[in-house]
Design a protein around this motif. Sequence first.
Motif, PDB file in Angstrom:
ATOM      1  N   LYS A  36     -67.421  -5.581   1.949  1.00 46.33           N
ATOM      2  CA  LYS A  36     -68.471  -6.332   2.605  1.00 46.33           C
ATOM      3  C   LYS A  36     -69.069  -7.383   1.656  1.00 46.33           C
ATOM      4  CE  LYS A  36     -68.855  -4.393   6.736  1.00 46.33           C
ATOM      5  NZ  LYS A  36     -68.719  -5.170   7.986  1.00 46.33           N
ATOM      6  N   ARG A  37     -69.513  -8.485   2.245  1.00 41.90           N
ATOM      7  CA  ARG A  37     -70.058  -9.551   1.408  1.00 41.90           C
ATOM      8  C   ARG A  37     -71.394  -9.183   0.768  1.00 41.90           C
ATOM      9  NH1 ARG A  37     -72.535 -14.320   5.276  1.00 41.90           N
ATOM     10  NH2 ARG A  37     -73.314 -13.009   6.971  1.00 41.90           N
ATOM     11  N   LYS A  38     -72.029  -8.104   1.199  1.00 38.79           N
ATOM     12  CA  LYS A  38     -73.274  -7.678   0.565  1.00 38.79           C
ATOM     13  C   LYS A  38     -73.069  -7.386  -0.924  1.00 38.79           C
ATOM     14  CE  LYS A  38     -72.838  -2.720   1.614  1.00 38.79           C
ATOM     15  NZ  LYS A  38     -73.448  -1.566   2.341  1.00 38.79           N
ATOM     16  N   LYS A 157     -72.295 -19.171  -1.595  1.00 38.24           N
ATOM     17  CA  LYS A 157     -71.020 -19.368  -0.909  1.00 38.24           C
ATOM     18  C   LYS A 157     -70.761 -18.290   0.130  1.00 38.24           C
ATOM     19  CE  LYS A 157     -68.698 -21.771  -4.719  1.00 38.24           C
ATOM     20  NZ  LYS A 157     -67.588 -21.728  -5.691  1.00 38.24           N
ATOM     21  N   TRP A 158     -71.221 -17.073  -0.153  1.00 33.31           N
ATOM     22  CA  TRP A 158     -70.963 -15.971   0.770  1.00 33.31           C
ATOM     23  C   TRP A 158     -72.001 -15.875   1.889  1.00 33.31           C
ATOM     24  CZ3 TRP A 158     -66.638 -13.528   1.578  1.00 33.31           C
ATOM     25  CH2 TRP A 158     -65.692 -13.438   0.564  1.00 33.31           C
ATOM     26  N   TYR A 159     -73.146 -16.536   1.720  1.00 34.74           N
ATOM     27  CA  TYR A 159     -74.183 -16.539   2.755  1.00 34.74           C
ATOM     28  C   TYR A 159     -74.623 -17.971   3.054  1.00 34.74           C
ATOM     29  CZ  TYR A 159     -74.654 -11.474   2.640  1.00 34.74           C
ATOM     30  OH  TYR A 159     -74.414 -10.123   2.740  1.00 34.74           O
ATOM     31  N   PRO A 160     -73.710 -18.822   3.536  1.00 33.60           N
ATOM     32  CA  PRO A 160     -74.067 -20.220   3.779  1.00 33.60           C
ATOM     33  C   PRO A 160     -75.081 -20.393   4.911  1.00 33.60           C
ATOM     34  CG  PRO A 160     -71.912 -19.745   4.715  1.00 33.60           C
ATOM     35  CD  PRO A 160     -72.316 -18.536   3.911  1.00 33.60           C
ATOM     36  N   GLU A 161     -75.171 -19.392   5.801  1.00 32.93           N
ATOM     37  CA  GLU A 161     -76.072 -19.527   6.953  1.00 32.93           C
ATOM     38  C   GLU A 161     -77.461 -18.951   6.679  1.00 32.93           C
ATOM     39  OE1 GLU A 161     -74.985 -15.211   7.474  1.00 32.93           O
ATOM     40  OE2 GLU A 161     -74.309 -16.971   6.373  1.00 32.93           O
ATOM     41  N   ASN A 222     -65.097 -24.158   2.388  1.00 35.43           N
ATOM     42  CA  ASN A 222     -65.549 -24.376   3.771  1.00 35.43           C
ATOM     43  C   ASN A 222     -65.697 -23.091   4.573  1.00 35.43           C
ATOM     44  OD1 ASN A 222     -65.538 -27.281   3.521  1.00 35.43           O
ATOM     45  ND2 ASN A 222     -63.306 -27.233   3.789  1.00 35.43           N
ATOM     46  N   TRP A 223     -65.579 -21.923   3.903  1.00 34.45           N
ATOM     47  CA  TRP A 223     -65.664 -20.658   4.639  1.00 34.45           C
ATOM     48  C   TRP A 223     -67.015 -20.501   5.320  1.00 34.45           C
ATOM     49  CZ3 TRP A 223     -68.732 -16.199   4.157  1.00 34.45           C
ATOM     50  CH2 TRP A 223     -68.303 -15.107   4.937  1.00 34.45           C
ATOM     51  N   TYR A 381     -78.544 -29.484   0.744  1.00 35.16           N
ATOM     52  CA  TYR A 381     -78.451 -30.948   0.721  1.00 35.16           C
ATOM     53  C   TYR A 381     -77.018 -31.450   0.546  1.00 35.16           C
ATOM     54  CZ  TYR A 381     -83.543 -31.667   0.373  1.00 35.16           C
ATOM     55  OH  TYR A 381     -84.895 -31.726   0.620  1.00 35.16           O
ATOM     56  N   PHE A 382     -76.229 -30.739  -0.291  1.00 32.92           N
ATOM     57  CA  PHE A 382     -74.924 -31.279  -0.684  1.00 32.92           C
ATOM     58  C   PHE A 382     -73.742 -30.388  -0.318  1.00 32.92           C
ATOM     59  CE2 PHE A 382     -78.060 -32.324  -4.157  1.00 32.92           C
ATOM     60  CZ  PHE A 382     -78.409 -33.562  -3.650  1.00 32.92           C
ATOM     61  N   GLY A 383     -73.966 -29.219   0.279  1.00 40.04           N
ATOM     62  CA  GLY A 383     -72.878 -28.343   0.675  1.00 40.04           C
ATOM     63  C   GLY A 383     -72.521 -27.317  -0.381  1.00 40.04           C
ATOM     64  N   GLU A 384     -71.673 -26.368  -0.008  1.00 41.97           N
ATOM     65  CA  GLU A 384     -71.325 -25.247  -0.885  1.00 41.97           C
ATOM     66  C   GLU A 384     -70.068 -25.476  -1.723  1.00 41.97           C
ATOM     67  OE1 GLU A 384     -73.922 -24.184   2.246  1.00 41.97           O
ATOM     68  OE2 GLU A 384     -71.812 -24.776   2.507  1.00 41.97           O
ATOM     69  N   ASN A 385     -69.166 -26.347  -1.274  1.00 41.75           N
ATOM     70  CA  ASN A 385     -67.874 -26.477  -1.956  1.00 41.75           C
ATOM     71  C   ASN A 385     -67.995 -26.919  -3.402  1.00 41.75           C
ATOM     72  OD1 ASN A 385     -66.646 -25.680   0.376  1.00 41.75           O
ATOM     73  ND2 ASN A 385     -65.608 -27.616   0.801  1.00 41.75           N
TER      74      ASN A 385
END
Length: 462
Positions: A36-38, A157-161, A222-223, A381-385
């Motif tokens: 899990k991502r946790k 990266k694992w919690y972009p939302e 982009n995940w 502001y600039f994204g995760e990648n």
Amino acid sequence: MTTTDLPTSAPYRELVDKNGRVYRVGESDIDIMGRKRKWMVILPWVGMMGISSAEYAFASAEDTLHQAHNWSSTSIYWMLTTWVFFQAAVAFPAGKLRESGKLPARWAMMLGAAGTFIGYLSLAYAPHVMLAVIGFGMFSGMGAGMVYATCVNMVGKWYPERKGGKTGFVNGGFAYGSVPFVFLFHGYMDGSNYQWVLVSAGLFLAGVVAYAGFFFKDPPKNWWPAEVDPLNPPADPRAARSLQKNPPAVKQMTPKEAWKTGRVAVMWVCLAFTSGVNIFGISFQVDIGESAGFAAGIVATAMSLKAIVNGTGRGVIGWLSDRYGRKQCLLFVCIVLGASQFGIIWSAEAKNLPLFLIFSAISGFGGGAIFPMFAAMTADYFGENHNASNYGMVYSSKLVSGLGAGMGSVAVTAWGLNGAFTLAGSLSFAAFFIALFLKAPGRDYKGRLVKPNPQPISREAE
């Protein structure tokens, strides 16, 4: 805990929103890393605790280091300044290496563990202060910078939302992980036992960092979590509220693109001021407490309280920023940090211990809460990648703010503790006005928005 190697890739689709941003959906956290991502919140949190004592507990070891090695207080403060300088200096190049694939997250953590141990070994056995500056200031600083940058960017990266609360929680480990060592260095360590105490602490903390980092794994570029629809309001009210207050970046920006927006420079100056005040407080909280006549044990308690609130405040402000917006919370933190400096002056002059403890805690909250705000805001502001490099640019402001220890000693010598704390409070208020100019790039200038793509891309993984 074990790592599961997956023999095949799970199918995924790439969706494009109205601004042209690509979202890779379909793969679960289990598909990618076997757990899990946790765990990419818990393990980075543990790793951050492993490097925290080098900065937050260092001031508590000052008296013992001075007596044991006959190093001057000024040299010791500049040692901490060197540590902060290299911790910040390594962030951007390490981020570039991480994003290029030349420095996997696991190896970044291993290097950080090695630097942590070298730092404590140097403090214990360095025959000359310059060797301690190199061992602790440079190697430990660079190691901590690798760990810090890797942990903070991993959780985003694992919690972009819903990155605010998670980033704040992980960031908090950088403060309250030092609490036991504040008491250890200030209340137990002395000239007769400092070597084995420092070496033992170094071995333990290096082991913590290495163990946590062994299980690190980045998601694909982009995940996006499969259970959260990136093109429509998600069903989860927490994710929906966070995305409404802090919408995703309009595109994945490279460091060059991010710099051209002008936001990086504004964030850099704002973070330089506020983190400088934070480092100054860490360095001179003990001094102003002792000048007020408070007992050494009480001053250690104040420092521990400051570290605890500094850490927990990072998680709290991260959670609040998901609810009310990153910028609004940043402005609030700047005001709190500035006002608390004047509160410390007032309580010390009045020799009022309860107020001194309260304002120390408030200062700790403000000094810690600024970091997760900028970490999450950079991704917003600039994204995760390219977040490792982009946040590395912003975080490099600590190259300047690290002078909060060395230059703080100069300010104290010239103007006294009250004058130096007054300057610190004024810098925090200046950061408030600078932060007023922060706006997400692409959302306030219609000409920068990419035209919508009515036909989202969809394909299976090969």
